[in-house]
Design a protein around this motif. Structure first.
Motif, mmCIF file in Angstrom:
data_model
loop_
_atom_site.group_PDB
_atom_site.id
_atom_site.type_symbol
_atom_site.label_atom_id
_atom_site.label_comp_id
_atom_site.label_asym_id
_atom_site.label_seq_id
_atom_site.Cartn_x
_atom_site.Cartn_y
_atom_site.Cartn_z
ATOM 1 N N ASN A 322 -15.720 -87.486 -22.303
ATOM 2 C CA ASN A 322 -14.622 -87.000 -21.457
ATOM 3 C C ASN A 322 -13.848 -88.122 -20.780
ATOM 4 O OD1 ASN A 322 -15.460 -84.263 -21.888
ATOM 5 N ND2 ASN A 322 -17.116 -84.665 -20.439
ATOM 6 N N ARG A 325 -10.747 -87.116 -19.028
ATOM 7 C CA ARG A 325 -11.061 -86.286 -17.862
ATOM 8 C C ARG A 325 -11.551 -87.169 -16.703
ATOM 9 N NH1 ARG A 325 -9.371 -82.232 -15.472
ATOM 10 N NH2 ARG A 325 -9.388 -83.771 -13.832
ATOM 11 N N ALA A 328 -8.814 -88.928 -15.127
ATOM 12 C CA ALA A 328 -7.979 -88.018 -14.349
ATOM 13 C C ALA A 328 -8.564 -87.752 -12.961
ATOM 14 C CB ALA A 328 -7.792 -86.706 -15.101
ATOM 15 N N GLN A 330 -9.170 -89.938 -10.862
ATOM 16 C CA GLN A 330 -8.801 -91.008 -9.929
ATOM 17 C C GLN A 330 -7.774 -90.614 -8.881
ATOM 18 O OE1 GLN A 330 -5.972 -93.631 -10.678
ATOM 19 N NE2 GLN A 330 -5.083 -92.606 -12.422
ATOM 20 N N ASP A 331 -7.101 -89.490 -9.065
ATOM 21 C CA ASP A 331 -6.153 -89.111 -8.025
ATOM 22 C C ASP A 331 -6.872 -88.622 -6.768
ATOM 23 O OD1 ASP A 331 -7.083 -86.880 -9.329
ATOM 24 O OD2 ASP A 331 -5.253 -85.720 -9.020
ATOM 25 N N CYS A 541 -22.098 -85.780 -13.314
ATOM 26 C CA CYS A 541 -21.128 -84.723 -12.971
ATOM 27 C C CYS A 541 -21.684 -83.711 -11.974
ATOM 28 C CB CYS A 541 -20.702 -83.973 -14.216
ATOM 29 S SG CYS A 541 -20.197 -84.986 -15.603
ATOM 30 N N HIS A 545 -20.391 -81.486 -8.980
ATOM 31 C CA HIS A 545 -19.971 -80.198 -9.524
ATOM 32 C C HIS A 545 -21.136 -79.216 -9.462
ATOM 33 C CE1 HIS A 545 -15.975 -81.337 -11.046
ATOM 34 N NE2 HIS A 545 -16.510 -82.510 -11.302
ATOM 35 N N TYR A 558 -10.617 -78.060 -4.495
ATOM 36 C CA TYR A 558 -11.381 -77.166 -5.343
ATOM 37 C C TYR A 558 -12.162 -77.999 -6.334
ATOM 38 C CZ TYR A 558 -12.491 -73.569 -8.786
ATOM 39 O OH TYR A 558 -13.150 -72.734 -9.635
ATOM 40 N N PRO A 560 -14.522 -77.569 -9.553
ATOM 41 C CA PRO A 560 -15.124 -76.641 -10.510
ATOM 42 C C PRO A 560 -16.641 -76.773 -10.475
ATOM 43 C CG PRO A 560 -13.332 -77.861 -11.542
ATOM 44 C CD PRO A 560 -13.550 -78.470 -10.189
ATOM 45 N N ILE B 32 -19.695 -74.407 -17.004
ATOM 46 C CA ILE B 32 -18.909 -75.195 -16.045
ATOM 47 C C ILE B 32 -18.869 -74.479 -14.690
ATOM 48 C CG2 ILE B 32 -16.593 -76.060 -15.496
ATOM 49 C CD1 ILE B 32 -16.155 -76.264 -18.581
ATOM 50 N N THR B 35 -23.029 -73.884 -12.442
ATOM 51 C CA THR B 35 -23.752 -75.094 -12.816
ATOM 52 C C THR B 35 -25.260 -74.904 -12.736
ATOM 53 O OG1 THR B 35 -23.220 -75.839 -10.605
ATOM 54 C CG2 THR B 35 -22.014 -76.840 -12.410
ATOM 55 N N PHE B 42 -23.408 -80.404 -18.107
ATOM 56 C CA PHE B 42 -22.038 -80.200 -17.634
ATOM 57 C C PHE B 42 -21.019 -80.976 -18.472
ATOM 58 C CE2 PHE B 42 -18.430 -80.924 -14.817
ATOM 59 C CZ PHE B 42 -18.248 -79.681 -14.250
ATOM 60 N N ARG B 50 -13.050 -78.180 -24.007
ATOM 61 C CA ARG B 50 -11.763 -78.760 -24.368
ATOM 62 C C ARG B 50 -11.546 -78.742 -25.862
ATOM 63 N NH1 ARG B 50 -9.556 -82.353 -20.254
ATOM 64 N NH2 ARG B 50 -10.113 -81.084 -18.484
ATOM 65 N N TYR B 136 -4.924 -76.470 -15.990
ATOM 66 C CA TYR B 136 -6.199 -76.953 -15.450
ATOM 67 C C TYR B 136 -6.479 -78.357 -16.001
ATOM 68 C CZ TYR B 136 -10.699 -75.538 -13.317
ATOM 69 O OH TYR B 136 -11.788 -75.385 -12.513
ATOM 70 N N ASP B 140 -3.567 -82.970 -12.654
ATOM 71 C CA ASP B 140 -3.152 -84.142 -11.878
ATOM 72 C C ASP B 140 -1.815 -84.687 -12.370
ATOM 73 O OD1 ASP B 140 -4.733 -84.723 -14.140
ATOM 74 O OD2 ASP B 140 -4.855 -86.812 -13.501
ATOM 75 N N LEU B 153 -5.526 -76.899 -6.860
ATOM 76 C CA LEU B 153 -6.120 -76.590 -8.151
ATOM 77 C C LEU B 153 -6.784 -75.221 -8.130
ATOM 78 C CD1 LEU B 153 -7.049 -77.581 -11.000
ATOM 79 C CD2 LEU B 153 -9.053 -78.526 -9.885
ATOM 80 N N SER B 154 -7.198 -74.807 -6.931
ATOM 81 C CA SER B 154 -7.910 -73.532 -6.848
ATOM 82 C C SER B 154 -7.043 -72.385 -7.360
ATOM 83 C CB SER B 154 -8.341 -73.263 -5.410
ATOM 84 O OG SER B 154 -7.225 -73.300 -4.557
#
Ligand code: HEM
Lengths: 598, 204
Positions: A322, A325, A328, A330-331, A541, A545, A558, A560, B32, B35, B42, B50, B136, B140, B153-154
């Motif tokens: 990933n 992913r 991504a 990093q923001d 993760c 998560h 949020y 996931p 996902i 969990t 994960f 994806r 989703y 970003d 994002l929610s």
């Protein structure tokens, strides 16, 4: 796309060049072996991350063939060639112990600089002014005993503490920045006091003849010992970083990149880059083109790794799941959050310091001292001089939003001593005795929240404690602890009287004191940035998560796997239930009535 | 009653591929979301979700092309003719010996209820799932490109999740409805072999 590739090519090139430098640098003598005098000290090893190997062999310089008696004598010799060095250094916060770019406004409306040299308060030994000879043993100068120190005397700049390559140069802990000299009396060479251990004089001639670029050891001479002891302050800096194992620091380990501090803390004209109180370490997070006039510093991970580190690694054939992913993230997530999986990985760090408990003696009148086992290492739990501690080893940090800037509490900042901590969203952390029903003052605040596009989730060592404050003026106070100079008799470690110590300390800080001494809980944030682990040790993760993970309490985003909208959950589950019920009863009816169907 | 090739080779290929992909998306999506489950780790779940999401979109592209060029899209045009009769059949008729009120033929494969449900899926649930899923995935970048930093994002996740739940509801219903053909396995056989008998009342 094009620019992305150009940058990537640049990185690969830079990494390649770095690798070459790494393989050729160690072991290669800095001087020319042929002309070294017979008694010359071992040539300094060039420091990787410095600006190249030296072209000068200091052991051949006439001015250094002296039996130096003191540090300032050495400095005077250095300055005969390095004419501007002291002046450069005097402009930096290493010398001034004050912010060079930012000021704060006093109650009187005056804009003044701040820093560890003035106005700043912490929850370790609280404040520098009044405690000079002890605290200033880490000053980059000689003789800052009290406020009369001459900040304009160039000979008082200590070149050696940063440029020694022998490892034999050490500033004595209570000598205001001086090492031990040949003529230093015995009682001023014993450390710890009463231990019977005496320091050897520093071989100044040998040291002066083998100077080099600062190594991890040089920086660590002070920075590993912030707060007066190893690992007291930083949760990510201690002696283990002098020659760290790979799992402790992938950049600095000799088994890794073997980088030295100044590789990232790039230095121009003796100004070492880095965060200093409210000054952020860097503004931009992007690849930095070396040598360009715009090169500021390489402190941001992205300066070398670009903003696509995982995809770059994946392209290089590394096994990264990933990658896009992960990039991504990093923001919202700092690199540090995942790549510094635990703090204080090798040596313990202090998490709790309750000054209000100080002063207890054993029944026989001797100073009380209690040591405990912290995962196999002995750490102090109680010390009569200092109070109660909690130390930890190799534990998860806490996580906070942080945009790189902080807000500092100063000696005249009004603090909130009424609102209970729990009403301000405070938590106790795992290693403190914080009472959330009582107020908690912030020594510093990490700025930024989920709505700040520059803020990201950072790993933080939160150091909590209880310290004295002025209940009348509602400010934190700076008691005089160390009886080194000034009103020695009033120092807490002499008289063990907080009232006296506070009066004396506040006087030496030129700050008002109402006389009403109180105790207040405080917390101080130490964002972690060192001890970056190898990629395979990165936080997994599901550590975040998940419902009870490392980010369990973090608000404003949020995640996931962590978060769910209960309305959707219940409605969805309900519908699924109804559908199942419908299908089952319909099917059952069909079976029951099947007789009539045929 | 005559045997006809009810489902073309492509249609069956598409149907079964889509089933597999949706099942995979469901399993990985669940991992996902919850969990606590340990079906997959994960990272693998994210990776597979994806991969299958792209497979789903690729397959959809073919399916859309097929629907348009073959004219099969017309099969999904809604009609309220016999809608009441269909509801009545499922609620009452099926438990008696009543015959299916709508005739299933090669050109009219779907009864009015199916038309509604499948059409709803094609123009609502699938697009919502796919769009929210893509959003989703690239949230970003989307935020940065369109200045949507304040949109959480929610919001995307809630939409994606709501659609996923409806997907599960559909799946359960769908699986059950398979068994309601002439025989319990008739519909299943038809979708595997392609051959089905045209059946049901000749007029509604
Ligand atoms: C084109 C179709 C789809 C796309 C592009 C897509 C994409 C995504 C993405 C990007 C995520 C977030 C996790 C991650 O970053 O990998 C996600 C989560 C999820 N997806 Fe999908 N998905 C698709 C279809 C489906 C389908 C068909 C289902 C279920 C039947 C599903 C169920 C879920 C669930 C339950 C989650 C977890 C949501 C959460 O907890 O926030 N997805 N999907």
């Amino acid at each position: 796309m094009r620019t992305k590739w150009t940058v990537l090519v640049g990185v690969v090139g830079a990494l390649g060049a770095g690798a070459l430098g790494l393989t050729s640098a160690p072991g290669q003598p800095a001087g020319q072996a042929g002309v070294l005098p017979a008694a010359a000290p071992a040539p300094a090893q060039p420091v990787v991350g410095g600006r190249g190997e030296s072209t000068a062999d200091h052991s051949t310089f006439e001015v250094l063939q002296q039996d130096f008696k003191t540090g300032p004598e050495v400095t005077a010799a250095c300055l005969t060639c390095h004419t501007d060095a002291a002046q450069q250094l005097m402009k930096t916060s290493h010398w001034t112990w004050l912010s060079t770019d930012q000021t704060t406004t006093t109650a009187a409306g005056e804009a003044v600089p701040f820093g560890k040299g003035a106005r700043v308060i912490n929850n370790f030994c609280i404040a520098v002014p009044g405690n000079e000879p002890r605290c200033t043993s880490c000053h980059i100068g000689y003789g800052w005993k009290d406020s009369s120190f001459d900040f304009s005397n160039q000979n008082l700049v200590d070149c050696l503490v940063c440029h020694d390559s022998t490892g034999k140069y050490k500033k004595f802990p209570t000598a205001a920045g001086h090492p031990v000299y040949a003529d230093t009396p015995d009682e001023q060479r014993e450390w710890p006091k009463g231990s019977g251990k005496f320091w050897e004089p520093a071989p100044l001639r040998e040291i002066a003849q083998s100077v080099s670029m600062p190594s991890r050891q040089n920086c660590g001479e002070c920075h590993f010992f912030g707060g007066g002891g190893e690992g007291v302050k930083h949760g990510d800096m201690d002696e283990s970083l002098a020659t760290p194992a790979l799992h402790v620091d992938v950049h600095m380990s000799p088994d890794g990149a073997d980088m030295h501090c100044i590789a990232c803390h790039t230095t121009h004209s003796h100004k070492v880059s880095g965060r200093y109180y409210e000054q952020a370490a860097y503004d931009e997070r992007s690849f930095v083109l070396r040598g360009s006039p715009h090169e500021s510093n390489l402190l941001a991970c992205e300066s070398c790794h670009t903003q696509w580190p995982h995809q770059t690694a994946a392209r290089e054939g590394k096994d990264v799941k990933n990658a896009a992913r992960l990039d991504a993230h990093q923001d919202r997530v700092s690199c540090q959050a995942c790549h510094i999986p635990t703090m204080a990985r090798e040596r313990p760090t202090k998490m709790w310091w309750d000054w209000s408990k100080a002063g207890e003696k054993n029944e026989d009148g001797t100073p009380k001292k209690v040591m405990v086992d912290t995962k196999g290492t002995k750490t102090p739990q109680y010390d009569m001089q200092k109070g109660e501690f909690i130390w930890v080893l190799d534990e998860n940090p806490e996580y906070r939003w942080f945009n790189g800037n902080t807000k500092q509490v100063f000696i005249d900042t009004k603090i909130d001593d009424t609102t209970p901590g729990k009403d301000r969203g405070k938590v106790t952390g795992l290693w403190s005795k914080i009472d959330l029903d009582k107020p908690i003052a912030d020594i510093n605040t990490l700025l930024g929240d989920a709505n700040d596009p520059k803020a990201r989730i950072w790993p933080v060592k939160v150091h909590r404690g209880i310290q004295p404050y002025d209940a009348g003026n509602k400010t934190l106070v700076a008691p005089k602890l160390f009886p080194g100079a000034g009103d020695k008799a009033a120092a807490y470690w002499k008289a063990f009287d907080w009232q006296k110590a506070t009066e004396a300390g506040m006087k030496e800080n030129n700050a008002p004191y109402s006389g009403q001494l109180g105790w207040i809980q405080t917390e101080m944030n130490w964002p972690l940035a060192h001890m970056v682990a190898p990629a395979e040790d990165a936080v997994g993760c599901v550590e975040c998560h998940s419902t009870n993970g490392r980010l369990a309490g973090l608000e404003g985003l949020y995640i996931p796997g962590r978060d769910r909208n209960m309305l959707v959950e219940y409605a969805g589950m309900g519908l699924i239930g109804l559908t199942l019920l419908g299908a089952v009863s319909h099917g059952a009816l069909r079976v029951l009535t099947s007789g009539s169907r045929k | 009653m005559s045997k006809v090739k009810m489902y073309t080779r492509f249609e069956r290929f598409w149907h079964w591929c889509q089933s597999a992909i949706i099942l995979a998306l469901l399993v990985t999506g669940l991992q996902i979301h919850f969990t606590g489950l340990t079906l997959l780790d994960f990272a693998t779940a994210v990776q597979l979700h994806r991969v299958f999401a792209w497979a789903f979109l690729g397959l959809a592209a073919f399916a859309i092309f097929w629907h348009i060029t073959s004219g099969e899209w017309k099969q999904y045009l809604p009609t309220n003719q016999s809608l009441g009769a269909m509801v009545k059949f499922y609620l009452v008729g099926m438990f008696k010996t009543h015959e299916h009120p709508v005739r299933k033929t090669r050109t009219q494969k779907l009864n009015p209820l199916q038309r509604l449900v499948y059409l709803g899926f094609k123009i609502l649930i699938f697009p919502v799932l796919a769009t929210s899923g893509l959003a989703y995935m690239y949230w970003d970048s989307i935020q940065r490109s369109f200045g949507l930093e304040t949109v959480p994002l929610s919001l995307i996740a809630v939409v994606h999740l709501a659609a996923a739940y409806i997907m599960v509801v559909f799946l359960i219903g769908h699986l059950y409805m398979i068994t309601t053909g002439r025989t319990v396995a008739a519909n299943l056989k038809a979708m595997i072999t392609g051959w089905d008998e045209e059946h049901g009342a000749t007029s509604a």
